[in-house]
Write a protein that holds these residues in place. Structure first.
Motif, PDB file in Angstrom:
ATOM      1  N   GLN A  43      37.166  41.323  45.785  1.00  0.00           N
ATOM      2  CA  GLN A  43      37.703  41.024  44.463  1.00  0.00           C
ATOM      3  C   GLN A  43      39.032  40.280  44.607  1.00  0.00           C
ATOM      4  OE1 GLN A  43      35.760  41.929  41.568  1.00  0.00           O
ATOM      5  NE2 GLN A  43      34.493  42.035  43.404  1.00  0.00           N
ATOM      6  N   PRO A  44      39.308  39.349  43.755  1.00  0.00           N
ATOM      7  CA  PRO A  44      40.541  38.553  43.894  1.00  0.00           C
ATOM      8  C   PRO A  44      41.792  39.409  43.768  1.00  0.00           C
ATOM      9  CG  PRO A  44      39.485  38.123  41.770  1.00  0.00           C
ATOM     10  CD  PRO A  44      38.529  38.940  42.572  1.00  0.00           C
ATOM     11  N   GLY A  45      42.799  39.049  44.579  1.00  0.00           N
ATOM     12  CA  GLY A  45      44.088  39.723  44.512  1.00  0.00           C
ATOM     13  C   GLY A  45      44.076  41.079  45.206  1.00  0.00           C
ATOM     14  N   ASN A  46      45.261  41.663  45.285  1.00  0.00           N
ATOM     15  CA  ASN A  46      45.422  43.003  45.833  1.00  0.00           C
ATOM     16  C   ASN A  46      45.565  44.007  44.707  1.00  0.00           C
ATOM     17  OD1 ASN A  46      45.325  42.125  48.494  1.00  0.00           O
ATOM     18  ND2 ASN A  46      47.542  41.791  48.580  1.00  0.00           N
ATOM     19  N   VAL A  47      45.298  45.265  45.028  1.00  0.00           N
ATOM     20  CA  VAL A  47      45.456  46.335  44.056  1.00  0.00           C
ATOM     21  C   VAL A  47      46.496  47.313  44.594  1.00  0.00           C
ATOM     22  CG1 VAL A  47      43.117  46.122  43.174  1.00  0.00           C
ATOM     23  CG2 VAL A  47      43.557  47.637  45.104  1.00  0.00           C
ATOM     24  N   ARG A  48      47.060  48.100  43.709  1.00  0.00           N
ATOM     25  CA  ARG A  48      48.035  49.095  44.124  1.00  0.00           C
ATOM     26  C   ARG A  48      47.300  50.242  44.826  1.00  0.00           C
ATOM     27  NH1 ARG A  48      53.083  48.785  42.181  1.00  0.00           N
ATOM     28  NH2 ARG A  48      53.348  51.038  42.504  1.00  0.00           N
ATOM     29  N   MET A  49      47.901  50.723  45.891  1.00  0.00           N
ATOM     30  CA  MET A  49      47.239  51.746  46.693  1.00  0.00           C
ATOM     31  C   MET A  49      46.915  52.990  45.871  1.00  0.00           C
ATOM     32  SD  MET A  49      48.773  53.973  49.838  1.00  0.00           S
ATOM     33  CE  MET A  49      49.612  54.980  48.606  1.00  0.00           C
ATOM     34  N   ALA A  50      47.818  53.389  45.000  1.00  0.00           N
ATOM     35  CA  ALA A  50      47.625  54.622  44.249  1.00  0.00           C
ATOM     36  C   ALA A  50      46.423  54.551  43.308  1.00  0.00           C
ATOM     37  CB  ALA A  50      48.889  54.955  43.459  1.00  0.00           C
ATOM     38  N   ASP A  84      43.333  38.056  59.186  1.00  0.00           N
ATOM     39  CA  ASP A  84      42.600  38.447  57.991  1.00  0.00           C
ATOM     40  C   ASP A  84      41.097  38.320  58.290  1.00  0.00           C
ATOM     41  OD1 ASP A  84      41.613  38.995  55.538  1.00  0.00           O
ATOM     42  OD2 ASP A  84      42.837  37.556  54.442  1.00  0.00           O
ATOM     43  N   LEU A  85      40.424  39.461  58.384  1.00  0.00           N
ATOM     44  CA  LEU A  85      38.999  39.483  58.743  1.00  0.00           C
ATOM     45  C   LEU A  85      38.094  39.571  57.520  1.00  0.00           C
ATOM     46  CD1 LEU A  85      39.240  41.965  61.755  1.00  0.00           C
ATOM     47  CD2 LEU A  85      39.080  39.470  61.850  1.00  0.00           C
ATOM     48  N   THR A  86      38.645  39.293  56.348  1.00  0.00           N
ATOM     49  CA  THR A  86      37.835  39.374  55.131  1.00  0.00           C
ATOM     50  C   THR A  86      36.682  38.381  55.168  1.00  0.00           C
ATOM     51  OG1 THR A  86      39.792  40.040  53.876  1.00  0.00           O
ATOM     52  CG2 THR A  86      37.891  39.234  52.630  1.00  0.00           C
ATOM     53  N   SER A  87      36.966  37.157  55.584  1.00  0.00           N
ATOM     54  CA  SER A  87      35.909  36.143  55.639  1.00  0.00           C
ATOM     55  C   SER A  87      34.841  36.514  56.646  1.00  0.00           C
ATOM     56  CB  SER A  87      36.506  34.782  55.985  1.00  0.00           C
ATOM     57  OG  SER A  87      37.191  34.840  57.233  1.00  0.00           O
ATOM     58  N   VAL A 102      39.748  45.514  47.221  1.00  0.00           N
ATOM     59  CA  VAL A 102      38.531  46.192  46.782  1.00  0.00           C
ATOM     60  C   VAL A 102      37.355  45.248  46.993  1.00  0.00           C
ATOM     61  CG1 VAL A 102      37.299  47.208  44.829  1.00  0.00           C
ATOM     62  CG2 VAL A 102      39.749  47.622  45.101  1.00  0.00           C
ATOM     63  N   PHE A 103      36.293  45.772  47.619  1.00  0.00           N
ATOM     64  CA  PHE A 103      35.063  45.019  47.826  1.00  0.00           C
ATOM     65  C   PHE A 103      33.983  45.606  46.924  1.00  0.00           C
ATOM     66  CE2 PHE A 103      37.464  43.985  51.503  1.00  0.00           C
ATOM     67  CZ  PHE A 103      36.991  42.768  51.979  1.00  0.00           C
ATOM     68  N   VAL A 104      33.331  44.729  46.188  1.00  0.00           N
ATOM     69  CA  VAL A 104      32.252  45.137  45.282  1.00  0.00           C
ATOM     70  C   VAL A 104      30.997  44.350  45.648  1.00  0.00           C
ATOM     71  CG1 VAL A 104      31.467  45.300  42.900  1.00  0.00           C
ATOM     72  CG2 VAL A 104      33.888  45.649  43.440  1.00  0.00           C
ATOM     73  N   ASP A 105      29.935  45.072  45.998  1.00  0.00           N
ATOM     74  CA  ASP A 105      28.663  44.448  46.399  1.00  0.00           C
ATOM     75  C   ASP A 105      28.879  43.423  47.522  1.00  0.00           C
ATOM     76  OD1 ASP A 105      27.180  45.924  44.561  1.00  0.00           O
ATOM     77  OD2 ASP A 105      27.561  44.469  42.957  1.00  0.00           O
ATOM     78  N   GLY A 106      29.760  43.761  48.448  1.00  0.00           N
ATOM     79  CA  GLY A 106      29.972  42.900  49.613  1.00  0.00           C
ATOM     80  C   GLY A 106      30.908  41.740  49.384  1.00  0.00           C
ATOM     81  N   LYS A 107      31.502  41.629  48.215  1.00  0.00           N
ATOM     82  CA  LYS A 107      32.406  40.522  47.915  1.00  0.00           C
ATOM     83  C   LYS A 107      33.799  41.063  47.594  1.00  0.00           C
ATOM     84  CE  LYS A 107      29.225  37.397  48.362  1.00  0.00           C
ATOM     85  NZ  LYS A 107      29.255  36.445  49.502  1.00  0.00           N
TER      86      LYS A 107
END
Length: 357
Positions: free
Chosen positions: A43-50, A156-159, A36-41
């Motif tokens: 968020q740490p860790g992964n979240v469950r898809m559901a 990983d293209l997050t950076s 999850v990206f919030v305001d362009g950043k």
């Protein structure tokens, strides 16, 4: 329930155990990450898809990035239920044999960009493995970006999103740009390798007394043709997609996509140039081989001509007619040998003078 009475002459049906191929595979095995990206950043860790969309909807400027690897039909249908993806898009994702394109489905964009990888011809056993292509599909919605890769590797293209002047603030479409830009930049690297290979082939063809490998030239033409089929439709697709979907992408992001489009056009032009150079090399190779064959035939003809004179003299005096004055001459045999050698020496000198030997 009373037991079933078997009918005479009818075999009872056997109950087949469930096939291993129909055992559902957990969708988590096909997920690279879900963030999850919030305001362009990020968020740490992964979240469950559901629950990813529920987490993103808690913020004003947030979206989900789900990365998948070759999902099955059942797995993609589950994802479609969570993110409200149309059935046509699900079919295209599972089929995974799409041309580069950008399609609009209501408030979602479906993008396809082909991936290209290069391996040196000395490192592979099969020539068809020099250029291999894959496929990366992207489903872009208002609150999510889903990337699906088939026979393709993505780092990983997050950076990349976070470093490009907070590009992720522009929404899920920024993910599509990051993936497309990475793949097209890789096209440029592959064309650099191909340029070195084509230069090496030119040196081999135009180096005197060097063995020409026409099969290798054909091999590279085929590999370049495969790469052209994979990437040539991308530039027109980006051009049309940017023109007809301005409401879906912010102006700043469209500028980034135009840079991807320009690089894709540059790659297509370079591949077209390589193809023309290889065609010229084929023509030059055929001409060089033809000239070599002509030279070999002249040499063979000269040798046969030099052997013809001794054969002629030996044939004449081998007839053994009774009235042949030279047969009774004491010096007839050495004289005939001297005539043979003299004629061969004269012909050798003449052939060397005319560059036949």
């Amino acid at each position: 329930m009373p037991p079933r009475i078997p009918i005479p002459g009818q075999r009872p049906k056997k109950v087949q155990p469930p096939s291993a191929s129909h055992v559902p595979v957990p969708i988590e095995r096909q997920i690279d990450f879900c963030r999850v990206f919030v305001d362009g950043k990020r968020q740490p860790g992964n979240v469950r898809m559901a629950h990813a969309l529920e987490v993103a909807e808690r913020y004003d400027n947030a979206f989900v990035w789900l990365s998948l690897k070759e999902p099955s039909t059942e797995q993609m249908e589950r994802i479609a239920e969570v993110f409200d993806v149309e059935d046509l898009v699900v079919d295209d994702v599972v089929d995974a044999h799409q041309r580069p394109k950008i399609e609009r489905h209501d408030e979602q964009l479906f993008l396809v960009v082909r991936s290209v990888s290069y391996r040196d011809d000395e490192e592979v056993a099969d020539a068809r493995e020099i250029i291999s292509t894959g496929e990366v599909q992207m489903i872009i919605g208002e609150r999510f970006a889903i990337t699906i890769r088939h026979n393709a590797r993505l780092p990983d293209l997050t950076s990349k999103l976070e470093d490009e002047e907070d590009l992720a603030v522009l929404g899920p479409s920024a993910v599509a740009w990051a993936v497309s830009d990475y793949l097209v930049d890789n096209y440029l690297k592959v064309t650099d390798f191909l340029e070195d290979d084509v230069d090496e082939l030119e040196n081999e063809v135009f180096t005197p007394s060097h063995t020409i490998n026409i099969d290798k030239i054909y091999m590279y033409k085929r590999e370049i043709l495969e790469m052209r089929h994979a990437i040539d439709p991308l530039a027109p697709a980006l051009r049309n997609g940017l023109t007809h979907n301005k409401d879906f992408m912010r102006k700043a992001l469209r500028t980034y996509f135009r840079d991807v489009q320009d690089n894709s056009t540059i790659v297509s032009d370079r591949l077209s140039s390589f193809d023309e150079r290889l065609t010229s090399l084929l023509d030059a190779s055929v001409a060089k081989i033809t000239m070599q064959q002509n030279s070999d035939m002249r040499t063979i003809s000269a040798v046969v001509g030099m052997a013809a004179v001794p054969t002629l003299i030996a044939g004449i005096y081998g007839m053994n007619f009774e009235h042949m004055p030279e047969l009774g001459w004491r010096f007839g045999y050495p004289a005939s040998l001297l005539v043979m050698l003299g004629a061969m020496g004269l012909m050798f000198w003449w052939f060397r003078k005319n560059h036949w030997l």
